[in-house]
Design a protein around this motif. Structure first.
Motif, short mmCIF file in Angstrom:
data_model
loop_
_atom_site.label_atom_id
_atom_site.label_comp_id
_atom_site.label_asym_id
_atom_site.label_seq_id
_atom_site.Cartn_x
_atom_site.Cartn_y
_atom_site.Cartn_z
N GLN A 69 0.83 -1.20 0.00
CA GLN A 69 0.00 0.00 0.00
C GLN A 69 0.87 1.26 0.00
OE1 GLN A 69 -3.38 -0.05 -0.32
NE2 GLN A 69 -3.12 2.15 -0.63
N ASN A 70 1.96 1.22 0.79
CA ASN A 70 2.90 2.36 0.82
C ASN A 70 3.47 2.64 -0.56
OD1 ASN A 70 4.36 1.59 4.11
ND2 ASN A 70 2.55 2.75 3.56
N ILE A 71 3.89 1.58 -1.26
CA ILE A 71 4.50 1.76 -2.59
C ILE A 71 3.47 2.30 -3.58
CG2 ILE A 71 5.50 0.50 -4.56
CD1 ILE A 71 6.92 -1.30 -2.52
N THR A 89 3.91 5.83 -5.48
CA THR A 89 3.89 5.86 -6.95
C THR A 89 2.91 6.92 -7.44
OG1 THR A 89 4.39 3.49 -6.97
CG2 THR A 89 3.60 4.46 -9.03
N GLU A 90 1.75 7.01 -6.80
CA GLU A 90 0.75 8.02 -7.15
C GLU A 90 1.28 9.43 -6.89
OE1 GLU A 90 -2.76 9.68 -8.51
OE2 GLU A 90 -1.94 7.65 -8.76
N GLN A 91 2.01 9.59 -5.77
CA GLN A 91 2.59 10.91 -5.44
C GLN A 91 3.61 11.33 -6.50
OE1 GLN A 91 2.17 13.05 -2.90
NE2 GLN A 91 0.80 11.91 -1.54
N VAL A 92 4.45 10.37 -6.92
CA VAL A 92 5.47 10.67 -7.94
C VAL A 92 4.79 11.05 -9.25
CG1 VAL A 92 7.31 9.65 -9.36
CG2 VAL A 92 7.25 9.23 -6.88
N ARG A 93 3.70 10.32 -9.60
CA ARG A 93 2.97 10.63 -10.85
C ARG A 93 2.42 12.06 -10.82
NH1 ARG A 93 -1.91 10.84 -12.78
NH2 ARG A 93 -2.88 10.37 -10.76
N LYS A 94 1.87 12.46 -9.69
CA LYS A 94 1.32 13.82 -9.56
C LYS A 94 2.40 14.89 -9.70
CE LYS A 94 -2.66 12.74 -6.59
NZ LYS A 94 -3.20 12.82 -5.21
N ILE A 95 3.55 14.63 -9.09
CA ILE A 95 4.65 15.61 -9.15
C ILE A 95 5.17 15.72 -10.59
CG2 ILE A 95 7.08 15.91 -8.54
CD1 ILE A 95 6.47 15.64 -5.76
N LYS A 96 5.22 14.57 -11.29
CA LYS A 96 5.67 14.59 -12.69
C LYS A 96 4.78 15.48 -13.54
CE LYS A 96 8.23 10.39 -13.73
NZ LYS A 96 8.17 9.11 -14.44
N GLN A 97 3.48 15.41 -13.29
CA GLN A 97 2.53 16.21 -14.06
C GLN A 97 2.66 17.70 -13.72
OE1 GLN A 97 -1.25 14.51 -13.09
NE2 GLN A 97 -1.08 12.85 -14.58
N LYS A 98 2.97 17.97 -12.43
CA LYS A 98 2.97 19.35 -11.96
C LYS A 98 4.34 20.02 -12.10
CE LYS A 98 2.65 20.30 -7.50
NZ LYS A 98 2.14 20.34 -6.14
N ASP A 99 5.40 19.31 -11.63
CA ASP A 99 6.72 19.96 -11.59
C ASP A 99 7.81 18.89 -11.60
OD1 ASP A 99 8.87 21.58 -11.23
OD2 ASP A 99 8.49 22.02 -9.12
N THR A 100 8.41 18.67 -12.77
CA THR A 100 9.45 17.64 -12.87
C THR A 100 10.79 18.13 -12.33
OG1 THR A 100 9.92 18.40 -15.11
CG2 THR A 100 8.43 16.52 -14.88
N LEU A 139 10.94 2.93 -6.92
CA LEU A 139 9.70 2.31 -6.44
C LEU A 139 9.43 0.97 -7.15
CD1 LEU A 139 7.48 5.49 -6.06
CD2 LEU A 139 8.38 4.06 -4.22
N VAL A 140 9.78 0.91 -8.44
CA VAL A 140 9.64 -0.37 -9.16
C VAL A 140 10.61 -1.40 -8.57
CG1 VAL A 140 10.06 -1.50 -11.38
CG2 VAL A 140 8.80 0.65 -11.31
N PHE A 141 11.82 -0.93 -8.26
CA PHE A 141 12.84 -1.79 -7.65
C PHE A 141 12.34 -2.34 -6.31
CE2 PHE A 141 16.34 -2.25 -4.63
CZ PHE A 141 17.25 -3.03 -5.33
N MET A 142 11.75 -1.46 -5.47
CA MET A 142 11.25 -1.88 -4.16
C MET A 142 10.07 -2.83 -4.30
SD MET A 142 13.22 -0.86 -1.84
CE MET A 142 12.24 -1.59 -0.54
N ASP A 198 2.78 6.69 8.68
CA ASP A 198 2.12 5.69 7.83
C ASP A 198 3.12 4.90 7.00
OD1 ASP A 198 -0.19 6.77 8.82
OD2 ASP A 198 -0.54 8.09 7.10
N LEU A 199 4.32 5.47 6.80
CA LEU A 199 5.32 4.82 5.95
C LEU A 199 6.26 3.90 6.72
CD1 LEU A 199 6.38 7.83 3.68
CD2 LEU A 199 5.06 5.84 2.98
#
Length: 765
Positions: free
Chosen positions: A261-263, A267-278, A330-333, A393-394
């Motif tokens: 669930q953490n991963i 992953t969702e957080q990283v996706r949002k940041i990519k869309q907003k500010d790389t 995250l894919v590695f983990m 939570d992490l």
């Protein structure tokens, strides 16, 4: 009084001194002079703490270049508070006697939970929750939001500390936890971060073992303490277990599900940041290319994200390419997590070395050792980059990254054990993976090599020569001290049989024997009738305690006990046990009397004193051997045998007897106190058990009290208690167990007390 200890004037804040205190200070002085480590065993209740503090303070005042700083490590918060109070008394006496300022700064350091003064955060009872909420108000990325015109919810006390807390140094004095909180409120600064900053220039530091031993905390808190510091590990009989706990990790099926669930969330957080500010992710990538030392900005508020262990050579390297990018990591983990889940699908116990685990991991999922070593630090970097606040939570994923770093960093001294179920519930599938440290010296070795003098001390360290072996260090001296008594105020005895001549023992095959349990019950009934006020009993385990109480209830023994005293029972629940202790003390205070049933290695056996009427008798029901079927224990015993040539039985007996001594030692907290130490198991009379008790207990055990029946024990106790009830004025102690300054200077006194110390020969293998 002012005492000369080998050329150093020691200010001792009492009119009289015990002979063993004087000898103890002499031995301390010798080890500091030699700039080496020592192991000292001093009887319980004979003023060990004030002896240590007096000598170390005097040495620091006389030769500050040799003893620059005193680091006093204790186990529990109540013990920590007691040490600081003794230090306050000492400094007050010094200033009153000399008429000048002591000019020293001393303070206690504890967790955020014990030092937080934020009106909302401090309401949380759980330590992890307080850490998480504190981080959400003090993290560097949260505070940066002000620069963009936002108004984040910050901690005003941390802001006060950041703006002016470091400019004005704390005035000299001794500060306990409450003093620090008061100072923080008065100055508007955070006491936790202020204490963390102040220990870099304080003369006396009092804190938990973990701040020096646990690499996750020590690298952050204790990194700047100099070599000319003297380290004291007080109540150090369990120091090897503390070392092992700090380096071990446990993973369950449930925790791995939470990791998934953490991963997913990250992953969702990283996706949002990519869309907003790389740019944020690109900056992190660049930092990781440069190497971890540069990537670690060591922001003091971010230390809740500490790393289990990162050797210096790794810090110089750049992070491996396959985990530099956030989504790649995250894919590695996720891949590593899936491998961990497959490893937990076992039908029988699996034990293997870290090297074997890593080889299997590489073969099955193509994960190499090198990126695993960086996992914990990479996770820390990702949390900071994503600017997360709910780090509590992490914790499952952080535990997994800690495991990855540990298993890939250490090849020797660790064992990986996977069990399909918990030993206590063998019918319920509940797989658990334990990465267990077998070698206590791994955690404590940096302390011995870094500081010039480390003092291992307690009231129950026998046999002393075991500690240099299991901690792998070479002391310059090892000594144990007798107890000088004007009257025999402790009465250790062994009850080996009941009135029906059935042997008393907690051997595994006799644990269900109703005759043995009945005899134990009859002993407690008889003792509760003759012992005034408080009576404390210790059992070998919670399971044995529950079974025994259930049997006693059926046999009517519980009713018989309650005719004489109220009955309280320790449980695994901390709140229930605290309540039981409060009511136990109330019953002792009001004259009703009480019996407390406790467990060796439980909360009551460690750090809770039953002085005077709270503990007139302690009964140890059985020899408190650790659970010998534990796979982790078996692996450790095998390691000790192969590496340090310590026989399995020797270590098990040593471990059982130090806990037995710790339990019965709860009854005596001073020479004006008195108590009965009742060992209710025939095995205690054997030389292999009795010989491992501390010298000060052994000396009081005559051959006439090693094989008693219940009736004989009760008659002896009656005579002893009648004798102890007589007046005992101070005049009776002078010259024997209490010495004045004048008596101490006489040659005849010096020669008389020399036999009170027994030195153990130091052999370097």
């Amino acid at each position: 009084m002012k005492i000369d200890i080998d050329g150093i004037d020691v200010y001792f804040p009492y009119d009289y001194i015990y002979p063993e205190q004087y000898l103890y200070m002499q031995e301390l002085k010798k080890s500091i002079d030699a700039q080496g480590h020592c192991v000292l065993e001093m009887p319980s209740g004979t003023g060990k703490t004030i002896s240590l503090l007096s000598l170390l303070f005097a040495y620091h005042k006389a030769l500050p270049a040799v003893v620059g700083r005193i680091i006093y490590c204790s186990r529990t918060v109540p013990e920590l508070i007691k040490v600081v109070q003794e230090l306050k008394n000492l400094i007050a006496y010094y200033e009153k006697t000399t008429g000048g300022e002591a000019g020293v700064l001393g303070l206690a350091l504890s967790s955020r939970k014990n030092l937080c003064i934020h009106p909302e955060v401090s309401k949380s009872k759980e330590g992890k929750r307080v850490d998480s909420e504190c981080y959400s108000k003090t993290a560097s990325h949260i505070r940066r939001k002000r620069d963009y015109g936002e108004t984040p919810d910050l901690c005003s006390f941390y802001e006060g500390y950041d703006s002016h807390g470091k400019e004005e140094l704390m005035p000299p004095g001794i500060y306990d936890l409450e003093d620090l909180k008061e100072y923080g409120k008065k100055k508007g600064v955070c006491p936790y971060f202020l204490a963390r900053y102040t220990i870099t220039h304080a003369n006396f530091i009092v804190y938990s073992y973990y701040y020096l031993i646990d690499p996750k905390i020590a690298s952050v808190v204790s990194d700047e303490l100099g070599k000319n510091s003297v380290v004291v590990f007080d109540e150090a009989h369990n120091i090897d277990n503390v070392c092992i706990e700090s380096m071990s990790v446990k993973m369950t099926k449930k925790s791995l599900e939470k990791c998934s669930q953490n991963i997913t969330n990250l992953t969702e957080q990283v996706r949002k940041i990519k869309q907003k500010d790389t740019e944020q992710l690109n900056n992190e990538y660049s930092r990781l290319v440069e190497g971890l030392r540069n990537a670690r900005e060591n922001r003091e508020t971010d230390t809740v994200l500490t790393n289990p262990v990162i050797p210096n050579e790794i810090l110089e390297e750049c992070v491996p390419g396959n985990i530099r990018k956030a989504d790649h990591f995250l894919v590695f983990m996720k891949r590593f997590l899936e491998y961990m889940k497959t490893r937990l699908r076992v039908q029988h116990v699996v034990q293997e070395s870290p090297a074997s685990f890593l080889k299997d991991c590489q073969t099955k999922v193509c994960i190499e050792r090198k990126p695993l070593r960086f996992c914990s630090e990479r996770m820390k970097s990702l949390v900071q980059t994503l600017e997360l606040t709910e780090i509590d939570d992490l914790s499952p994923l952080m535990a997994l990254t800690s495991f990855a770093t540990l298993v890939s960093t250490y090849t020797a001294g660790f064992s990986l054990i996977i069990e399909p179920f918990d030993d206590r519930t063998p019918t319920i599938p509940n797989p658990v993976l334990r990465f267990s440290c077998m070698d206590a010296s791994i955690a404590v070795k940096p302390v011995f090599s870094r500081f010039q003098t480390v003092i291992i001390t307690s009231g129950t360290l026998s046999p002393l020569d075991m500690y240099p072996k299991i901690l792998d260090f070479h002391p310059v001296l090892m000594s144990t001290f007798s107890m000088s008594l004007a009257r025999q105020c402790i009465y250790p005895l062994v009850v080996s049989r009941g009135n029906d001549q059935v042997t008393m023992t907690s051997k595994f095959e006799a644990r269900e024997d109703s005759a043995v349990l009945r005899n134990y019950g009859n002993l407690l009934v008889e003792m509760s009738a003759v012992v005034p006020d408080g009576l404390v009993c210790f059992f070998v385990s919670y399971h044995y305690l529950e079974n025994t109480v259930a049997t006693w209830y059926e046999q009517g023994i519980i009713d018989l006990i309650q005719r004489h005293k109220l009955l309280f029972i320790e449980t695994t629940d901390a709140a229930e046990t605290t309540l039981a202790l409060i009511n136990y003390r109330k019953a002792c205070d009001n004259g009703r009397g009480a019996v407390l049933l406790s467990v060796a290695r439980g909360k009551v056996s460690e750090g809770i004193d039953f002085d005077h009427h709270y503990g007139r008798c302690v009964i140890m029901f059985g020899v408190p051997y650790v659970y010998t079927q534990s796979k982790v224990l078996k692996a450790r015993l095998e390691y000790l045998r192969d590496t340090f040539q310590i026989k399995e039985n020797d270590f098990l007996t040593f471990d059982a007897m130090r806990h037995a001594a710790q339990c019965v030692g709860r009854a005596l907290r001073g020479k004006t106190d008195y108590g009965i130490m009742c060992f209710a198991d025939k095995r205690f009379a054997r030389m292999d058990k009795k010989g491992k008790l501390p010298k000060w207990i052994q000396e009081q055990m005559g051959s006439d009290v090693l094989n008693l029946s219940t009736d004989e024990c009760v008659q002896i106790c009656k005579r002893f208690l009648r004798k102890m009830a007589q007046p005992f004025p101070r005049e009776d102690q002078l010259g024997l167990s209490l010495l004045s300054s004048e008596q101490l200077q006489r040659e005849e006194t010096q020669s008389k007390i020399e036999h009170k110390i027994q030195k153990v020969e130091v052999t370097i293998s």
